[in-house]
Structure formats: C-alpha cells, structure tokens
Design an enzyme around this catalytic site. Sequence first.
Site, PDB file in Angstrom:
ATOM      1  N   THR A  25       0.858  -1.186   0.000  1.00 46.11           N
ATOM      2  CA  THR A  25       0.000   0.000   0.000  1.00 46.11           C
ATOM      3  C   THR A  25       0.895   1.236   0.000  1.00 46.11           C
ATOM      4  O   THR A  25       2.111   1.143   0.014  1.00 46.11           O
ATOM      5  CB  THR A  25      -0.852   0.066   1.280  1.00 46.11           C
TER       6      THR A  25
ATOM      7  N   LYS B 211       6.954   3.503   0.851  1.00 48.75           N
ATOM      8  CA  LYS B 211       8.189   4.225   1.211  1.00 48.75           C
ATOM      9  C   LYS B 211       8.086   4.968   2.533  1.00 48.75           C
ATOM     10  O   LYS B 211       9.068   5.495   3.035  1.00 48.75           O
ATOM     11  CB  LYS B 211       8.485   5.282   0.134  1.00 48.75           C
TER      12      LYS B 211
ATOM     13  N   GLU C 187      13.466  -3.240  -0.771  1.00 48.90           N
ATOM     14  CA  GLU C 187      14.196  -3.024  -2.022  1.00 48.90           C
ATOM     15  C   GLU C 187      13.419  -2.149  -2.991  1.00 48.90           C
ATOM     16  O   GLU C 187      13.995  -1.297  -3.676  1.00 48.90           O
ATOM     17  CB  GLU C 187      14.514  -4.393  -2.650  1.00 48.90           C
TER      18      GLU C 187
ATOM     19  N   VAL D 122      13.339   2.027  -3.768  1.00 50.40           N
ATOM     20  CA  VAL D 122      14.194   2.785  -4.690  1.00 50.40           C
ATOM     21  C   VAL D 122      14.379   1.973  -5.964  1.00 50.40           C
ATOM     22  O   VAL D 122      14.833   0.827  -5.909  1.00 50.40           O
ATOM     23  CB  VAL D 122      15.588   3.050  -4.054  1.00 50.40           C
TER      24      VAL D 122
ATOM     25  N   ALA E  64      12.224   0.544  -8.027  1.00 49.81           N
ATOM     26  CA  ALA E  64      11.293  -0.580  -8.236  1.00 49.81           C
ATOM     27  C   ALA E  64      12.014  -1.923  -8.131  1.00 49.81           C
ATOM     28  O   ALA E  64      12.557  -2.235  -7.085  1.00 49.81           O
ATOM     29  CB  ALA E  64      10.550  -0.431  -9.554  1.00 49.81           C
TER      30      ALA E  64
ATOM     31  N   GLY F 119      -0.277   8.175 -17.212  1.00 46.64           N
ATOM     32  CA  GLY F 119      -0.081   7.448 -15.944  1.00 46.64           C
ATOM     33  C   GLY F 119       1.345   7.504 -15.420  1.00 46.64           C
ATOM     34  O   GLY F 119       1.722   6.710 -14.561  1.00 46.64           O
TER      35      GLY F 119
ATOM     36  N   GLU G 209       1.862  10.951 -10.395  1.00 44.84           N
ATOM     37  CA  GLU G 209       0.801  10.790  -9.402  1.00 44.84           C
ATOM     38  C   GLU G 209      -0.378  11.636  -9.882  1.00 44.84           C
ATOM     39  O   GLU G 209      -0.207  12.555 -10.689  1.00 44.84           O
ATOM     40  CB  GLU G 209       1.273  11.363  -8.049  1.00 44.84           C
TER      41      GLU G 209
ATOM     42  N   ASP H 275       9.501  13.021  -3.923  1.00 48.23           N
ATOM     43  CA  ASP H 275       9.609  11.573  -4.047  1.00 48.23           C
ATOM     44  C   ASP H 275      11.068  11.152  -4.246  1.00 48.23           C
ATOM     45  O   ASP H 275      11.542  10.183  -3.650  1.00 48.23           O
ATOM     46  CB  ASP H 275       8.741  11.134  -5.237  1.00 48.23           C
TER      47      ASP H 275
ATOM     48  N   LYS I  88      13.835   8.940  -1.818  1.00 50.41           N
ATOM     49  CA  LYS I  88      14.635   7.798  -2.272  1.00 50.41           C
ATOM     50  C   LYS I  88      16.108   7.983  -1.925  1.00 50.41           C
ATOM     51  O   LYS I  88      16.767   7.053  -1.448  1.00 50.41           O
ATOM     52  CB  LYS I  88      14.462   7.595  -3.779  1.00 50.41           C
TER      53      LYS I  88
ATOM     54  N   GLY J 184       6.682   0.661 -12.768  1.00 47.43           N
ATOM     55  CA  GLY J 184       5.830  -0.302 -13.466  1.00 47.43           C
ATOM     56  C   GLY J 184       5.445  -1.436 -12.541  1.00 47.43           C
ATOM     57  O   GLY J 184       6.250  -1.868 -11.719  1.00 47.43           O
TER      58      GLY J 184
END
Length: 817
Positions: A557, A581, A608, A611, A613, A666, A669, A680, A684, A799
């Site tokens: 989530t 995060k 993991e 940062v 994906a 997409g 955000e 964001d 990271k 993704g």
Amino acid sequence: MKVLKFGGTSVGSAKNILKVITIIKNISQDSDVVVVVSAVGGITDKLLNAANKAVIKDRSYKELFKQIQLIHLDIIEDLIPSEIKSAEVKKMINKRLDTLEKLLEGIYLINELSPKTTDKLLSNGEQMSSFIISEAMKLHGINAELKNSQELVVTDTNYTNATVNFNATNKNIKQYFETHNNSVTLLPGFISKSENGEITTLGRGGSDYTAAIIASALDAKELQIWTDVSGMFTTNPKLVKQAKPISHISYQEAVELSHFGAKVLYPPTVQPVLDKKIPIVIKNTLKPDDFGTYITNSYSNGTTSAVKGISNINDIALLTLQGNGMVGIPGFSKRLFETLSQEKINVILITQASSEHSICIGIQESDAETARAAVNKTFENEISLHKIDPINIEKGLAIVAVVGDRMKNHQGISGRMFSTLGKNNVNIRAIAQGASERNISTVISKKDVKKALNVLHERFFETKTKQLNLFITGVGNVGERLVEQIKQQKKYIKERLKLNLRVVGLSNSRKMILDDDAIDLKNWKALLENGEAASIEGFFEGAKNMNLRNSVFVDVTANHDVANSYANYLRESIGVIACNKIACSSDFDNYNLLKRLSVKYNAPFLFETNVGAGLPVIDTLNHLVASGDEIHSIQAVLSGSLNFVFNNFDNSKKFHDVVKLAQNEGYTEPDPRIDLSGVDVARKILILARESGTEMNLEDITNQSFLSVSGLASNSVDEFYKTLLEDDAHYQSLYNSAAKNNYQLKYVAEFNDGKAKVGIKEIPEGHPFYNLEGKDNIVMFYTKRYPEQPMIIKGAGAGAEVTASGLFADIIRIANS
Ligand code: ADP
Ligand code: ASP
Ligand code: MG
C-alpha cells in the site's frame, strides 16, 4: 498367536467395524487371534463429560446420555441387518444403558463423583462395544468367544489409573486360554477389577495396555495396535501436516515418544512386551495396506537419523521451589517429591541448576493448585523463616521433546533444537535432558506448540523444503501482479529452491482473508471478495494468532497507518517487506527503531522496491557496506515521471502540455506536484543515504526545485497547471540553456560526503545519464573500491510488473536468509 487391539475410531461406526472384521478374518486364517477393543470412539469422553455435568447439577448431562444411546443403537441398526437379531442386541444394550442412566441420575442426586464411580461408569463403554462387535463377528462367520477382561486383569484399587497385579493377572490369562482354545477371542480393553471385585480401569488410553498384558502372558508372536493413523509418526500428524510414519523404532524410543505425548501408544503398553521381545506393530484400520510402524528391540534398521520423533504434552504447569536456604542442604528435594507423591501428583519433568538455588518441576496443569497447597504446607516453616520462597507456579505451558536412541552419538542436536526455537521466537522456559540422552525436553508456552513442532519437524525431518508464510496487504495494481507471480512460480520455487511459498493472508482496503491452510491462489480474488471487513489491526492480530513459522508481512500500500504497524509485526518476529516508502523515509528515529527491532526479533525488514522498483539497488548497497566498502558518493536519476517529462520536452512544446501528457499516460501521481517538486526523489536518496550508514532526515536534503515561484506556491492542481502556462518562459529558458550546449535535462539525486541534494542538472553528451530512456532509473555508486569507474545499476524504475518482481526478490531473500 497374535493380539490385535482396535481403538475408538476403528470401532467408531458400523462401516469401520466391518473393516475390523475383514482384518480379523484375514489374520485369523494363519494364526489364532485375541482381539481387544476400545469403547466406540468418543464414548469415554462423553461418559466423563456427562458425569462431570451431573455432579454439578447441570441437567444437560441428559443430552449427552441421549447421544451415547443413539450412537450405539445406530451402530447396531447399521451393522446387524436382521430385524430379530438387531432387536435382541438392542435389548441387551438398552439394559446396560438403563444402568448407565441410573448411575448418572445417582451422581446428579447425590452431587458426588468418586473415582470409584467414575470407573464403574466408564467401564460401560468397552462393555457395550465388545458385545456389539462380538455379535457382528458371529454374523460374519467368525465364531468369536467374548470374554470379559475384568475376570482376567486384576489390579489394586487406585481407581481411574489402577496398577496391575501381574502375578494374578498372568495366571488368570494363562489358565483361561489353556482351557479355551478358540481361534478368535474378543475382550474389552481398559477395564479390570480389584482383588475384592471392584471395577477399576487402567487409565485413559488403557486398551493398548490390556492388549499388551495379554500378549505378554500368552507369549504372543506379535502385538498389533490398529488405530486411525498409519503408524507412529515423526510428530503429531494432526498438528504437522508434513509428519510421516516412522517405519521402525526401538521400544525405548516408542516409550519416550508416547510418554511425551504421542497418544497413538499408551506409554505403559511397551513394558510387558519388551521383556519378552514381542514386536508391536501399529497399523491403520482405515488403510490396512499401509506399512505402519514396527516397534522392536533393535534401534537402527539402517536409518541414520539421530532424531526419530518429536512429541508434545499440553497443559503443563511449572512449579519452582527456590530460596537461599536450599543451597547445600540435603533433603529438600526428597521432601518435595514425597509431598507430590502423597498427593498422587505425577512429575513429568525435573530440572535443577547446579547452584541448587532452585528446583523446577513440570506437572499436569490440573494438579497445580493441589501441588501449591501441599508444597507450601510441607515447607511452611522454611517459608515463614524466609529460607525459601512460597512455591511459584506458572501455567499455560507445554512440553516439546525430541527423541531418538542415536542422539547420544550425535553432537549438536540440542544446539539445533534451541536455535531453531529461538529463531522462531519461541521462548524456552525450562530444559531437561535425560542421562540416556534419548530425550531432550523443553518447556514452552502452550500457544507456541504448533509452531514449535512445525519448525522442529522442518529442521530435523524436512531439511529440504522450507515454508514461508506470506500476509500480503494492498492487492491493487502491484499487489495483484505479485500474487499472480507467486501463483505462477510456486511449483518451480518448490522444486528448484525447496521453498514452499504460502499466501496465508490477503487484504485490500475493503476486505481481508486469513487462512492457516493457505489461500487457494487459483481463486484468490473471489475468496477475498467474500472475506471479512478489512482492518489493519485485525490483519495484524490474525497474523499474530496464527503464530506460523517464517511469517512475512508484505505492504504493497502507500498507507500511513499500515506503515505504522510494522513495529508490531517485527515484535512478533514476523518479517516485513515494504513497497510503501513511508516508514523508511519517516523520521530517523522511527527508521532506526524498525531496524533495531528487526535485529532483536530476528525478523527481516526489507524494502528493495522503495528505490528503483525491481532494480537491486538497496541489496547491492547493503552488500557493498557489509563487505567493508565505503560509499563516497551516489549519483542517481530516480524518477521515471521526471524522466518522461524531460525526455519529451523541447522548445516546440509547452511545458504544461508535456506534464499533462505525462499525467494522462499514468507517469505521474494524480497530483503531479508530488513528482515535480522532487519530494519523491528526495525520499529515495534519503533511504540510500541511511542505508549507507548516514543519520539523516528529509529536512536535511537540499531540494533545488526547478519550479517557478508561483508554481511552488500553488494551492491546487488546477492552479499549478495554470502557473505552468503562465511561466512557460521560465521552463523554456531551462530547456534552451541546456540545448545550446547539446545538454540533456535530468532530475538528479546526489549523495556526497554525508550530504544529499536533489535538483535539475544539465547533462553533457557521453555522461551515463545522457541517454536515459523512458522511465529508466540509474544509480551510480562511487566507493573506496569503485573510486573512478562507478558501479552502475540501470533499468526500468517503475511499473507494476517490475515492482512486483522486486517484492518477489525480497521474499526470496528472506527465504534464503
Ligand atoms: P485409538 O482410539 O485408536 O487408541 P488414539 O486417539 O488413542 O487412537 O491415538 C491415535 C491418535 O494419536 C492419532 O489420531 C493422532 O492424532 C495422535 N498422535 C499424536 N502423536 C502422534 C504420533 N507421533 N504419531 C501418530 N499419532 C499421533
Ligand atoms: N476408551 C478408553 C479411553 O478412551 C480406553 C482406550 O480407548 O484405550 O481412554
Ligand atoms: Mg489410544
């Protein structure tokens, strides 16, 4: 001659009794047989319950009586087709049921239930079953002689758990069988009589013992215990699905296992046959072709495993006597044990530290209060003089024991046992190891028994497969991909990695399901839809109460409250995998607390996918640090959204339109300011800085925003878009400044010498960032070992599919840890 004993389930229904008859028919073709039967399954418990109700004036005992009546009459009806014969048998049984009912009424009226009356009552169970079965056998052509074992087995008057007088009993048995040479003799188990003719019983589970006594007296060739499982298992098959029958086991091992809870064999059963070396075979009435377990004198039978089985006894209390006055003074233990013995309290386990400061004893929980009163009385004087403390009693415990003759020749068994329990957060309250080294026992909390048996079983018997139990919350876009990937890979992972991945909890924001037996992934969406209302707390409680080994909570989530629940999971030794995060970029103290809890409770905490994906950024960083490298600098492009925006922006377009396009496709955000403001990305690099060993908070990161002043000040998304149009010249100038030198604009995160910043940068041709396509991320580590040519990790950084595979990689990391 063979002695065959059939237990409660084996004679629990007409269908099973017919199976019993077939088995007897087969065996009696080659050998004389003596058959011993238990009461119909569950009847002894029902009789006891009824009596316990009657004695407290609870009229519902009548209900139980009716059930007992019905069960027997139904069996007769199903078993004996002839109406006349059936009526005859029912008449006999009804007579017994009448006496039984009167006995219960008597208990109800006088409000008293002595052990003597209990035995009188319980004996009816075996009397009824043996009568019904003997009639059925006759109908099926077996001319069985029914003999009341009460006329053979003589005991003292220790009602409910009488001691056998072997001299008298053996004589009776021999005499009877010398004068009656029927090929099949049938006897009720469990029941006996005292020397002066009172009804007694041999203790719960005592039919096994009756059979052993007869086998020994008659020098039988074999004692067969027919039950509802295919032998003595490596551990209780009801609690551990992977338990397997043990093909061969020694008498001593069987005694240890049964003493420590393997109910399949009543512990005293072994002694009478052991002296005569009569083999015991445990067989399954429902699957007579299964091999079963052979209990004999030889222990090895070619097997090399040191641990033969693991067993458990629940409802244990630990009684501790301690005090300075005990040290060096003889006689304390003697008085303690004498007191317990006078109260007929069975001591199951003893430990004493060499300091002699305390002595610790495991007894049945139901004996705890009697023990407390008696021991406090015995040591009244010493307690009043403060030489010893009043006795301390801890309840709600259980014993788990590992057993094997060959353990004494193997080092490290106890070490493996304790470390396995410790690793799984099972707290050990006391330990005992017999001098024979055939048994190592631990006292643990009752709530941990199932987990302890499972992890120990896995450790000692299933070295090959490891089970991982997943609680996944947030099955949106990424979560759904993760569940699908697990479904697809499950078989491969089991075969290749010897890992059994089980999803045991699933939740979205509306619904949740928890299933100890693992959720069927073929059908997970429908199952979740029909689940209960979701709650963060409820999901955690569910995971905690399931108390499964190797449990992992997976947060897919972006929810604040879910992130706040990690500490709860870690404290229960449940690992946490976060896609979310929030926790790792929250206040440093919180991040640090989670890290410490992870170490303290031996529960992995992995993130993991925070940062890059699915890219192995954090794992690589962790490996560099762990191997002693030093991180000097990190240079990275970590935002797929900003990459998309700057890759598509040139002076032929308005900046506003490119951002709109990114949003529509997409890549941002719903509120594009979150991406464009750089927050964001700052989160990271913060996480990477922390993982490099730097104590840092989000406020410590310099964010050189490229947005215009009014863009930064905007109060809504609409207002923000308006500023993009108004300030287009500002954005064009950013582009032109870069373009005139053929530079590319990239939003870069940097960590240098303990400081971090994020902001837009003009990247010259030839730089690794220059050709970064689409939503790719790139991270460059400059370290002591990579001083000039950095270690580079590059690839898709956003993704659903790749993020899910990053989560999957964390799951595998935990499994391998
Ligand atoms: P019966 O009525 O045939 O005497 P019991 O219920 O007394 O049967 O004993 C069989 C049961 O013992 C099995 O159904 C199983 O649940 C339980 N059990 C506990 N530990 C073990 C074990 N190690 N191996 C086999 N069975 C076990
Ligand atoms: N019927 C008795 C009991 O349930 C004896 C036995 O089944 O072995 O304890
Ligand atoms: Mg039994």
